[in-house]
Structures are given as C-alpha cells and as structure tokens.
Design a protein around this motif. Structure first.
Motif, mmCIF file in Angstrom:
data_model
loop_
_atom_site.group_PDB
_atom_site.id
_atom_site.type_symbol
_atom_site.label_atom_id
_atom_site.label_comp_id
_atom_site.label_asym_id
_atom_site.label_seq_id
_atom_site.Cartn_x
_atom_site.Cartn_y
_atom_site.Cartn_z
ATOM 1 N N UNK A 170 0.613 -0.976 0.109
ATOM 2 C CA UNK A 170 -0.045 -0.069 0.066
ATOM 3 C C UNK A 170 0.870 1.112 -0.020
ATOM 4 N N UNK A 171 0.236 2.386 -0.209
ATOM 5 C CA UNK A 171 1.026 3.708 -0.089
ATOM 6 C C UNK A 171 1.584 3.792 1.355
ATOM 7 N N UNK A 172 2.759 4.276 1.426
ATOM 8 C CA UNK A 172 3.503 4.350 2.645
ATOM 9 C C UNK A 172 3.780 5.916 3.113
ATOM 10 N N UNK A 173 3.612 6.176 4.285
ATOM 11 C CA UNK A 173 4.094 7.669 4.882
ATOM 12 C C UNK A 173 5.471 7.836 4.377
ATOM 13 N N UNK A 174 6.049 9.039 4.259
ATOM 14 C CA UNK A 174 5.406 10.214 4.508
ATOM 15 C C UNK A 174 4.736 10.943 3.160
ATOM 16 N N UNK A 175 5.070 10.483 2.196
ATOM 17 C CA UNK A 175 4.494 11.395 0.843
ATOM 18 C C UNK A 175 3.572 10.573 -0.019
ATOM 19 N N UNK A 176 3.923 9.265 0.000
ATOM 20 C CA UNK A 176 2.994 8.284 -0.902
ATOM 21 C C UNK A 176 1.579 8.547 -0.769
ATOM 22 N N UNK A 177 0.704 8.484 0.633
ATOM 23 C CA UNK A 177 -0.317 8.468 0.685
ATOM 24 C C UNK A 177 -0.950 9.764 0.187
ATOM 25 N N UNK A 178 -0.639 10.963 0.354
ATOM 26 C CA UNK A 178 -1.166 12.045 -0.218
ATOM 27 C C UNK A 178 -0.883 12.345 -1.530
ATOM 28 N N UNK A 179 -0.028 11.743 -2.269
ATOM 29 C CA UNK A 179 0.257 11.499 -3.514
ATOM 30 C C UNK A 179 -0.802 10.689 -4.156
ATOM 31 N N UNK A 180 -1.140 9.421 -3.637
ATOM 32 C CA UNK A 180 -1.975 8.721 -4.141
ATOM 33 C C UNK A 180 -3.520 9.159 -3.957
ATOM 34 N N UNK A 181 -3.722 9.902 -2.780
ATOM 35 C CA UNK A 181 -5.130 10.546 -2.613
ATOM 36 C C UNK A 181 -5.397 11.566 -3.630
ATOM 37 N N UNK A 206 18.869 5.643 -3.350
ATOM 38 C CA UNK A 206 18.312 4.168 -3.060
ATOM 39 C C UNK A 206 16.851 4.327 -2.637
ATOM 40 N N UNK A 207 16.429 5.111 -1.634
ATOM 41 C CA UNK A 207 15.270 4.958 -0.770
ATOM 42 C C UNK A 207 13.907 5.712 -1.747
ATOM 43 N N UNK A 208 14.327 6.587 -2.587
ATOM 44 C CA UNK A 208 13.362 7.596 -2.992
ATOM 45 C C UNK A 208 12.755 6.986 -4.532
ATOM 46 N N UNK A 209 13.546 6.434 -5.369
ATOM 47 C CA UNK A 209 13.008 6.120 -6.524
ATOM 48 C C UNK A 209 11.980 5.203 -6.675
ATOM 49 N N UNK A 210 11.405 4.302 -5.697
ATOM 50 C CA UNK A 210 10.446 3.345 -5.940
ATOM 51 C C UNK A 210 9.066 4.112 -5.396
ATOM 52 N N UNK A 211 9.196 5.469 -4.863
ATOM 53 C CA UNK A 211 8.071 6.113 -4.445
ATOM 54 C C UNK A 211 7.117 6.637 -5.215
ATOM 55 N N UNK A 212 5.735 6.579 -4.946
ATOM 56 C CA UNK A 212 4.878 7.520 -5.916
ATOM 57 C C UNK A 212 4.802 9.073 -5.329
ATOM 58 N N UNK A 213 6.044 9.675 -5.695
ATOM 59 C CA UNK A 213 6.100 11.171 -5.279
ATOM 60 C C UNK A 213 6.316 11.896 -6.586
ATOM 61 N N UNK A 267 -5.784 15.061 11.927
ATOM 62 C CA UNK A 267 -5.695 13.919 11.047
ATOM 63 C C UNK A 267 -4.947 14.685 9.782
ATOM 64 N N UNK A 268 -3.641 14.378 9.492
ATOM 65 C CA UNK A 268 -3.016 14.807 8.251
ATOM 66 C C UNK A 268 -3.503 14.409 6.927
ATOM 67 N N UNK A 269 -2.889 15.129 6.019
ATOM 68 C CA UNK A 269 -3.591 14.759 4.527
ATOM 69 C C UNK A 269 -3.086 13.382 3.957
ATOM 70 N N UNK A 270 -1.738 12.651 4.566
ATOM 71 C CA UNK A 270 -1.761 11.192 4.437
ATOM 72 C C UNK A 270 -2.882 10.283 4.748
ATOM 73 N N UNK A 271 -3.226 10.659 6.177
ATOM 74 C CA UNK A 271 -4.214 9.863 6.739
ATOM 75 C C UNK A 271 -5.686 9.990 6.128
ATOM 76 N N UNK A 272 -5.935 11.173 5.711
ATOM 77 C CA UNK A 272 -7.165 11.579 5.226
ATOM 78 C C UNK A 272 -7.289 10.881 3.809
#
Length: 593
Positions: A47-58, A153-160, A514-519
């Motif tokens: 699933x989308x993971x914090x910190x930036x992916x959830x709101x991007x997917x939202x 390494x950490x960033x290029x797999x993210x939906x950001x 509740x932040x944008x990622x959780x929303x």
C-alpha cells in the motif's frame, strides 16, 4: 612451425575472442537483470506508505474517480481539501495508469506503474548520455552508479513528485550534453530536449530545477565560449519554445480556476519555502550539518566524480599536457565541454540548495545525482582498492542477505521476539508472516543474481558488485519481508477495523488533527472523503475520528454528545493512535438496530 600447427593457433585465438565476447554478454545481461530487479522490488505488492506516498495517491484517486469525462484536472485534492504544494503531473500519470490497469491490478499498484514509467525514462536517457560521453559499455554502469548512490536508493521507488522531476532533469541535461557533444548537429534537437525536460521538472515539483538549469546556462555563457555563439542562441530559443506549454498552460488554467490557491502554490510553496518567509516545520538551523549530509548521500557517485577530476588534474600538473589529461581514463577530448557543463550544473545546484534555500530534505538533492553519476562513471579504480572494496562488499552484503533470510524464517514460525528489541520501535515483533510462494521465488531469484555477481565480481568491478549487493538487500526486504513492512507502514488494517466499527449509514466523517496522508487513506480504504474540523461541536457530521499523536486536546469535545466506538492504529506504532466517535443519538439508533 609445421603447417598443421597454424590452424590450431588460429582456432585458439578464435576461441579466446569468442570467450571474451561471451563474458561481455554475460556481464551485460547480469547487469541488466540487476537494474530491472532493483527497480521492480519495492514498487508492487504494498500500500502507499508515509510520508509522501499516501497524499500523492489521494490526489491520483480524486483524479481517477472522475475519469474518463467528469474529472477536474486542474486543482489537486486530497479528500475534500485542495492540496497545492506541487503541480499535478505525477498525480495525472498515476491516475491514468491506475485507470488503464484497473481491470487486473489494484488501484495503488496500477498507480505505481507511473513510477516505473518515469524511472524507465530516466535510466534510458542516462544510458544514452553515457554512450555519447564514453561509449556503449558505460550505459549500464552509469545506471547502476546512479541507482546505487545513497541519496537515491530510498526515493526512486516511491509515488512522489520527485520521480518525474528526476526524469525531466535528466532529459534537460541530455539536451545540454547533446549541444556540446554534437557540434555539427542542428541545435533545435538539443533545445527541444532541454526545454521539455525543464518543463517536466516544473510540472512535477515547481521552479527549483528550471531555475537551476537557467543559472547553469547563464554561467556556461560566462565561462564557456561554445555558449557565446549563434548556435547557442538557437538552442535557447528552441528550449524556451519547448518549455512554454509546460510553464504556461496549467498555471494559467489554475489561476483562472482558483486564484487564491494559485497564489498559495506559486508564491508560498515555491518562493516562500525557498526563501523562508512561509512558515514550515523543521527549518534549517545547521548548514554545516546539512553540507556533511549532502556529501555522505552523494556516495559513491559524487565521491568518484571528485576523484576522477583530481586524477585528471594530477595528470595535467605532472605533465603540463592538457590533451593527455583530457583523454585520461579513455575519455575522448571532445567531451571536455560536456563534462564542464555537468560540473557547472552540479555546483550550481548544490550552491542554490545548500547555501540559499531555507528548507532542506534529503529528497530535494535527488536531481543532482544523475550529473554526478555521469561524471564519476568513467573512473578506473586502482587495482588494490577495487579488490579490497569487492571483498568487503561480498562479505557485508552476504551477511546481510543471510540475516534477512533468518528473519524471514523467524517471522514465518511466529518467533519474531528472537529479533533485536530495537526493531519494536518501528515493526511489530508479534507479527506472523504469511507464506507466499511468489515472494519466496522472487527472493530466491534475487539471491541467485547475487551468487552470479559474486562469481563474476572481478569482471563486474567494485561499483557494480556494490550495486548487486544493494539490489540483494533492498530486494529481499521488499519481497520475503514485504508483508511485515506493509503491515507496519500501511493504514489498511487500522482503517478497515474502523470501517467495521462505523454504522452502515452516516452522513459524513469529521476528522480532527488528522493529516493529509491519513485523510487520503481514509478516502481509499473506507470510501469516505473526511471533513477537517477544528471543533467537534461545530461539525455537522455524525461520526468523528481524532488522532491522539503528541497529546492533542479535542476542542469542543463533550462526552455527553459523543460516544467512543473504536480506537486503534498501525501495528508497531504506539505514538499514533486514533479514536472514533459517534453522536449519542446515532449510537443509540445503531444499538437498537
């Protein structure tokens, strides 16, 4: 020598050439599979993971739910709230990929295909630039050096948004490199690459990369005669024409649709965050620490680039022969200007971001690493250093791989308590890992690639062997242990439990603190767009959710009006706890039913 011996000698020579070609092809295919395995691991199956992916997917989810006709493509939303930190290019492409693959992929995995597409563009363009500069055999090493750099390494797999920004940056740099490499070629081709790349970067993240590219061109005009020509003016003209649609169309439509939001995006989120007049949490306070972090994250690409530059300088200082220094290490003399432009870009980027920006995150440095990878890939390490580096890499990553397999066995048997207690701060040690044949086969395949890399380590060299080790560790963590990480970092289990506690019929869900990622994840997992509120007394909603993180107090909360129906959170996270409430009258009706 007899006549019968001559054919034998020729056959031996032919056999040697054939073996060399076979070895080259083996190394090529091994390197290619390592790059493919690295890019696929960590993108799917989660699933989308914090910190930036959830709101991007939202935001992608909001675009997606309006397809194919009724979507508002101009203003990005998370739930019911506009979210205008960044332009929407990544969210558009994620929504389109999710829509096209919705028949056979979960929405979040379909959206992740946008990451693969943008990274494929990045790596293909980078490999082409490496071929221009040094020859075809440097194409895959350049990609491996970029992907194996610590800051990447950490960033290029993210939906950001930083992923398409990286692709745009590489395309723009390809335009500059093509301009100075292909002196006889029409400059309009280089101009189109430069302008389109700058436009993609702008529509992904804003003005930072286009601004740095503009400064790079200006500095190049000052210090490089090749940029003070009519051909360079034509390059600039075509670059401006190619960039204009990206720079004008969406901003103009955005301004017409929502002028206050446009001002918030353009002024507060671009210039305000950069210069520091917009309040942002965690502003910079220690510039020396940030510079040290930037140096560490540039390993090994940046370190090799600096080492290669010093080697050239030593050759020039020792011989006084500039021509010999230019071709040191097998690099052709005609790439002098291209390397100079890449250095100007890298130095300008670091100067702007490290010394002038009021805010800094690790991911902000991502656009500088392609230039450093191209500058460092041509270096030949000293034989002894290469041998020691390879030995350390083989021992270290083999031990890491064995340890990950042991963790897999422990979690599969329900014996997570055997692992270090330190992990309990982020991961649930009481989690029982479900057996998955697919993830097991993927992990075994990655281990097989690592064994092949060990066998061919001398031909691969230290840098490629290091990348193979990174691929092993990253891949095993995101295959055999992926369900464990996903349970800890995803909101699926928590919000599905919340959905079971809520009544089947209620008008809306109010959220407090509740932040944008959780929303965004509430919208996805329970199908409700939550409404933010500062006081429950003022909300018209019959259901409410609060986040207790940092011991926030609930303004306007009255126990006489609200009844708690659920509390929970992600496994392994004791700091972030949610509580759900219903209005008393709805709670009574629910119990009566």
């Amino acid at each position: 020598m007899s006549s019968k011996q001559v054919p034998k000698t020729k056959n031996l020579a032919s056999l040697s050439a054939s073996d060399s070609q076979l070895q080259f092809q083996s190394i090529y295919w091994l390197s290619l599979w390592l790059v493919i395995a690295y890019m696929l691991a960590g993108v799917f199956g989660r699933d989308p993971w914090k910190a930036d992916e959830p709101y991007s997917f939202g935001m992608a989810l909001n675009f997606l739910q309006g397809l194919p006709w009724s979507v508002d493509w101009i203003v990005p939303y998370v739930g019911t709230d506009p979210f205008v930190e960044k332009p929407p290019l990544m969210y558009w492409t994620a929504a389109l990929f999710a829509y096209l693959t919705s028949a056979f992929l979960p929405l979040q995995e379909g959206a992740q295909l946008a990451v693969i597409a943008w990274m494929a563009m990045t790596l293909i363009t980078l490999s082409i630039m490496a071929r221009w500069l040094y020859g075809g055999r440097y194409r895959l090493p350049a990609c491996m050096l970029l992907l194996g750099t610590l800051g990447v390494v950490v960033h290029v797999h993210k939906l950001i948004a930083d992923v398409p920004q990286l692709a745009g940056t590489v395309l723009a740099l390809a335009g500059l490199v093509h301009f100075v490499i292909a002196q006889q070629a029409p400059s309009w081709k280089a101009g189109l690459m430069l302008g389109t790349g700058a436009g993609i970067a702008f529509m992904s993240k804003g003005v930072l990369v286009p601004g740095v590219l503009a400064l790079t061109y200006l500095v190049s005009v000052i210090v490089l005669p090749a940029f003070r020509t009519r051909r360079a003016a034509v390059l600039l003209l075509w670059a401006a024409l190619a960039a204009l649609p990206w720079l004008i169309v969406w901003p103009y439509l955005f301004w017409r649709a929502a002028e206050p939001l446009f001002i918030e995006w353009f002024w507060d989120n671009n210039f305000g965050r950069f210069f520091g007049f917009s309040e942002i949490p965690g502003s910079r306070s220690n510039y020396l620490q940030d510079i040290g972090l930037a140096i560490a994250l540039a390993f090994p690409a940046g370190w090799l680039a600096v080492a290669e530059m010093f080697k050239r300088w030593r050759v020039y200082s020792a011989t006084g022969d500039a021509q010999k220094a230019l071709v040191f290490g097998g690099v052709r003399s005609e790439v002098k200007l291209a390397r100079a432009v890449l250095w100007i870009y890298a130095i300008t980027f670091y100067t702007v971001l490290l010394l002038m920006s009021a805010s800094l995150r690790e991911v902000y440095l991502l656009p500088v690493y392609p230039a450093l990878a191209l500058l460092g890939v041509s270096i030949t390490l000293p034989t002894r250093l290469d041998r020691i580096w390879r030995a350390v890499v083989v021992i270290f990553f083999s031990a890491c791989g064995i340890w990950i397999w042991l963790c897999w066995g422990a979690l599969l048997a329900g014996r997570g308590q055997l692992m270090p207690a330190l992990f309990a701060r982020w991961l649930p040690l009481d989690y029982v890992l479900p057996f998955s044949l697919g993830w097991l086969l993927a992990g075994l395949s990655l281990s097989g690639l690592w064994v092949c890399a060990i066998v061919w380590r001398v031909r691969l060299g230290a840098i490629a062997t290091s990348f193979a080790g990174i691929t092993l560790v990253w891949g095993l963590l995101h295959t055999v242990l992926l369900p464990w990480f996903n349970e800890a970092r995803s909101y699926r289990s928590a919000f599905k439990a919340l959905q079971m506690a809520l009544p089947k019929q209620y008008d809306c869900l109010a959220v407090f603190n509740v932040g944008e990622s959780e929303r965004a994840m509430l919208h996805y997992f329970i199908g409700v767009k939550p409404l933010q509120t500062a006081a429950l007394r003022a909300t018209p909603c019959q259901a409410a959710l609060i986040l207790d993180k940092a011991d926030h107090r609930l303004a306007g909360f009255s126990p006489a009006e609200w009844q708690e129906i659920w509390r929970g959170g992600r496994m392994g996270d004791d700091n972030e706890r949610f509580r759900a409430y219903l209005r008393r009258e709805l709670s009574v009706d629910k119990n009566q039913r």
